[in-house]
Design an enzyme around this catalytic site. Structure first.
Site, mmCIF file in Angstrom:
data_model
loop_
_atom_site.group_PDB
_atom_site.id
_atom_site.type_symbol
_atom_site.label_atom_id
_atom_site.label_comp_id
_atom_site.label_asym_id
_atom_site.label_seq_id
_atom_site.Cartn_x
_atom_site.Cartn_y
_atom_site.Cartn_z
ATOM 1 N N ASP A 25 -4.577 -13.312 14.417
ATOM 2 C CA ASP A 25 -4.241 -12.649 13.274
ATOM 3 C C ASP A 25 -2.837 -13.245 12.545
ATOM 4 O O ASP A 25 -2.080 -13.907 13.194
ATOM 5 C CB ASP A 25 -3.770 -11.075 13.673
ATOM 6 C CG ASP A 25 -3.762 -9.990 12.402
ATOM 7 O OD1 ASP A 25 -5.014 -9.495 12.489
ATOM 8 O OD2 ASP A 25 -2.998 -10.182 11.512
ATOM 9 N N TYR B 62 -14.700 -9.594 -4.859
ATOM 10 C CA TYR B 62 -14.999 -9.377 -3.296
ATOM 11 C C TYR B 62 -16.519 -9.457 -3.051
ATOM 12 O O TYR B 62 -16.997 -10.211 -2.114
ATOM 13 C CB TYR B 62 -14.666 -8.115 -2.969
ATOM 14 C CG TYR B 62 -14.853 -7.570 -1.485
ATOM 15 C CD1 TYR B 62 -13.923 -8.057 -0.303
ATOM 16 C CD2 TYR B 62 -15.968 -6.699 -1.115
ATOM 17 C CE1 TYR B 62 -14.290 -7.605 0.769
ATOM 18 C CE2 TYR B 62 -16.055 -6.222 0.280
ATOM 19 C CZ TYR B 62 -15.175 -6.586 1.050
ATOM 20 O OH TYR B 62 -15.545 -6.265 2.484
ATOM 21 N N LYS C 262 -18.471 -12.148 -0.564
ATOM 22 C CA LYS C 262 -19.441 -11.514 0.565
ATOM 23 C C LYS C 262 -20.831 -12.110 0.414
ATOM 24 O O LYS C 262 -21.434 -12.322 1.313
ATOM 25 C CB LYS C 262 -19.186 -10.274 0.631
ATOM 26 C CG LYS C 262 -17.725 -9.702 1.148
ATOM 27 C CD LYS C 262 -17.237 -10.470 2.408
ATOM 28 C CE LYS C 262 -16.259 -9.694 3.105
ATOM 29 N NZ LYS C 262 -15.420 -10.236 4.045
ATOM 30 N N THR D 295 -10.487 2.328 8.303
ATOM 31 C CA THR D 295 -9.589 1.459 8.787
ATOM 32 C C THR D 295 -8.539 1.522 7.638
ATOM 33 O O THR D 295 -8.541 2.126 6.647
ATOM 34 C CB THR D 295 -10.111 -0.014 9.042
ATOM 35 O OG1 THR D 295 -10.233 -0.730 7.578
ATOM 36 C CG2 THR D 295 -11.250 -0.022 10.051
HETATM 37 N N1 NAD Z 1 -12.715 -1.149 5.944
HETATM 38 C C1 NAD Z 1 -13.773 -1.494 5.315
HETATM 39 O O1 NAD Z 1 -14.199 -0.401 4.601
HETATM 40 C C2 NAD Z 1 -14.700 -2.487 5.214
HETATM 41 C C3 NAD Z 1 -15.792 -2.513 4.886
HETATM 42 C C4 NAD Z 1 -16.821 -3.842 4.766
HETATM 43 C C5 NAD Z 1 -16.092 -4.863 5.415
HETATM 44 N N2 NAD Z 1 -14.827 -4.958 5.728
HETATM 45 C C6 NAD Z 1 -14.452 -6.346 6.257
HETATM 46 O O2 NAD Z 1 -13.852 -6.065 7.413
HETATM 47 C C7 NAD Z 1 -13.116 -7.109 7.590
HETATM 48 C C8 NAD Z 1 -11.536 -6.710 8.106
HETATM 49 O O3 NAD Z 1 -11.379 -5.148 7.686
HETATM 50 P P1 NAD Z 1 -10.620 -3.988 8.535
HETATM 51 O O4 NAD Z 1 -11.082 -2.770 7.591
HETATM 52 O O5 NAD Z 1 -10.865 -4.213 9.915
HETATM 53 O O6 NAD Z 1 -9.137 -4.496 8.124
HETATM 54 P P2 NAD Z 1 -7.732 -3.991 8.719
HETATM 55 O O7 NAD Z 1 -6.988 -3.933 7.374
HETATM 56 O O8 NAD Z 1 -7.437 -2.876 9.757
HETATM 57 O O9 NAD Z 1 -7.354 -5.454 9.344
HETATM 58 C C9 NAD Z 1 -7.058 -6.649 8.655
HETATM 59 C C10 NAD Z 1 -6.327 -7.655 9.441
HETATM 60 O O10 NAD Z 1 -6.320 -8.998 8.817
HETATM 61 C C11 NAD Z 1 -5.266 -9.445 8.936
HETATM 62 N N3 NAD Z 1 -5.107 -10.637 7.932
HETATM 63 C C12 NAD Z 1 -4.726 -10.389 6.901
HETATM 64 N N4 NAD Z 1 -4.359 -11.539 6.090
HETATM 65 C C13 NAD Z 1 -4.682 -12.279 6.936
HETATM 66 C C14 NAD Z 1 -4.846 -13.801 6.994
HETATM 67 N N5 NAD Z 1 -4.259 -14.448 5.720
HETATM 68 N N6 NAD Z 1 -5.024 -14.353 8.032
HETATM 69 C C15 NAD Z 1 -5.145 -13.910 9.425
HETATM 70 N N7 NAD Z 1 -5.119 -12.541 9.167
HETATM 71 C C16 NAD Z 1 -5.097 -11.696 8.204
HETATM 72 C C17 NAD Z 1 -4.099 -8.480 8.991
HETATM 73 O O11 NAD Z 1 -2.943 -8.641 9.488
HETATM 74 C C18 NAD Z 1 -4.927 -7.195 9.684
HETATM 75 O O12 NAD Z 1 -4.391 -7.093 11.063
HETATM 76 C C19 NAD Z 1 -12.645 -7.967 6.264
HETATM 77 O O13 NAD Z 1 -13.381 -9.089 6.282
HETATM 78 C C20 NAD Z 1 -13.272 -6.628 5.446
HETATM 79 O O14 NAD Z 1 -13.868 -7.631 4.168
HETATM 80 C C21 NAD Z 1 -14.164 -3.928 5.866
#
Ligand code: NAD
Length: 256
Positions: free
Chosen positions: A36, A154, A158, A189
């Protein structure tokens, strides 16, 4: 134990879906490298896993940098003693809208959602070959399967991740490396308000979320555990004959 003795790397595992998944994978017998940007969050997940009796290591890295992507993979391989499974989960919503698009935010979204997966996946291949094969998981979104009115950048990134997953599935099959993609709908989240609430008041954001939820046949947004369990299936030997799959985890949203 569905991941007994497997050596697993999960990026963006300090929060949300990645965090829940790292905990689940460790409880299924995997040793997990928790990668992370936020080293404090990564260390706290590692502590939680160790408290449960599992094995985990924290790796701090900014995955918008190609060099950092490679270093994170190499550091994880050293800490774990090899790599069987890599989940490129890091991503970001990016800019909303298309008029006067902020090109710095555009580039950041492309670098994290797409380029990080390209670079880390390429760099992990020799590590997996040494182990006789492996599995790569990528994170797209329902916005990688259908267009997004509010998040076109986005969605473009994706869709590319889905294309990358299918292409790598073809390119790496001979190395016994399976490649699949998870495509979640909205997940509860810390990132969710970024999708639902960009430029909106708290009340307006709530209304957008309620409208979106009403379009989900199963009647709720996902919890991180819903995605973690699907990811566990795809990276485990239960999915030994699955490669190139882009799996919607969306309560039926993309059925329409
Ligand atoms: N939450 C949603 O609704 C959702 C829906 C579809 C897809 N996603 C995908 O899931 C993934 C993460 O989502 P989440 O909801 O678990 O997010 P989250 O916000 O809970 O966690 C994201 C994490 O990514 C880390 N991060 C940010 N920038 C970074 C970088 N440059 N290098 C390394 N780490 C980094 C942050 O520190 C954080 O711990 C993403 O790819 C997102 O596109 C999320």
């Amino acid at each position: 134990m569905r991941l007994k003795d497997k050596l697993v790397v999960v990026t963006a595992a300090g929060s949300g879906i990645g965090r829940e998944s790292a905990l689940l994978f460790a409880s299924e017998g995997a040793a997990v490298a928790v990668v992370d940007f936020d080293g404090g969050k990564a260390s706290s997940v590692v502590e939680d896993i160790r408290r449960q009796g599992g094995t985990a290591y924290a790796v701090q890295a900014d995955l918008t940098s190609p060099d950092e992507c490679k270093r994170a993979v190499d550091e994880a391989a050293i800490r774990l003693g090899g790599i069987d499974i890599l989940w490129n989960h890091a991503g970001t919503p990016g800019p909303g809208g298309i008029e006067d698009v902020d090109l710095v935010a555009y580039q950041h979204a492309m670098d994290l959602n797409l380029r990080a997966s390209v670079v880390a996946s390429g760099h992990v291949v020799p590590h997996m070959r040494k182990r006789g094969g492996g599995a790569i998981l990528l994170t797209a979104s329902v916005s990688g399967l259908v267009g997004s009115q509010f998040s076109p950048i986005y969605s473009a990134a994706k869709f590319a991740v889905v294309g990358l997953g299918k292409s790598l599935a073809l390119a790496l099959a001979a190395d016994k490396i399976r490649v699949n993609v998870v495509c979640p709908g909205p997940v509860n989240t810390p990132m969710l308000p970024d999708f639902m609430g960009r430029g909106l008041s708290a009340q307006e954001a709530k209304e957008v979320e309620a409208k979106f939820t009403a379009q989900i046949p199963l009647g709720r947004v996902a919890e991180a555990q819903d995605v973690a369990r699907a990811a566990l299936f795809l990276i485990s030997d239960d999915a030994a004959y699955l490669t190139g799959v882009a799996l919607p985890i969306d309560g039926g949203f993309t059925c329409r």
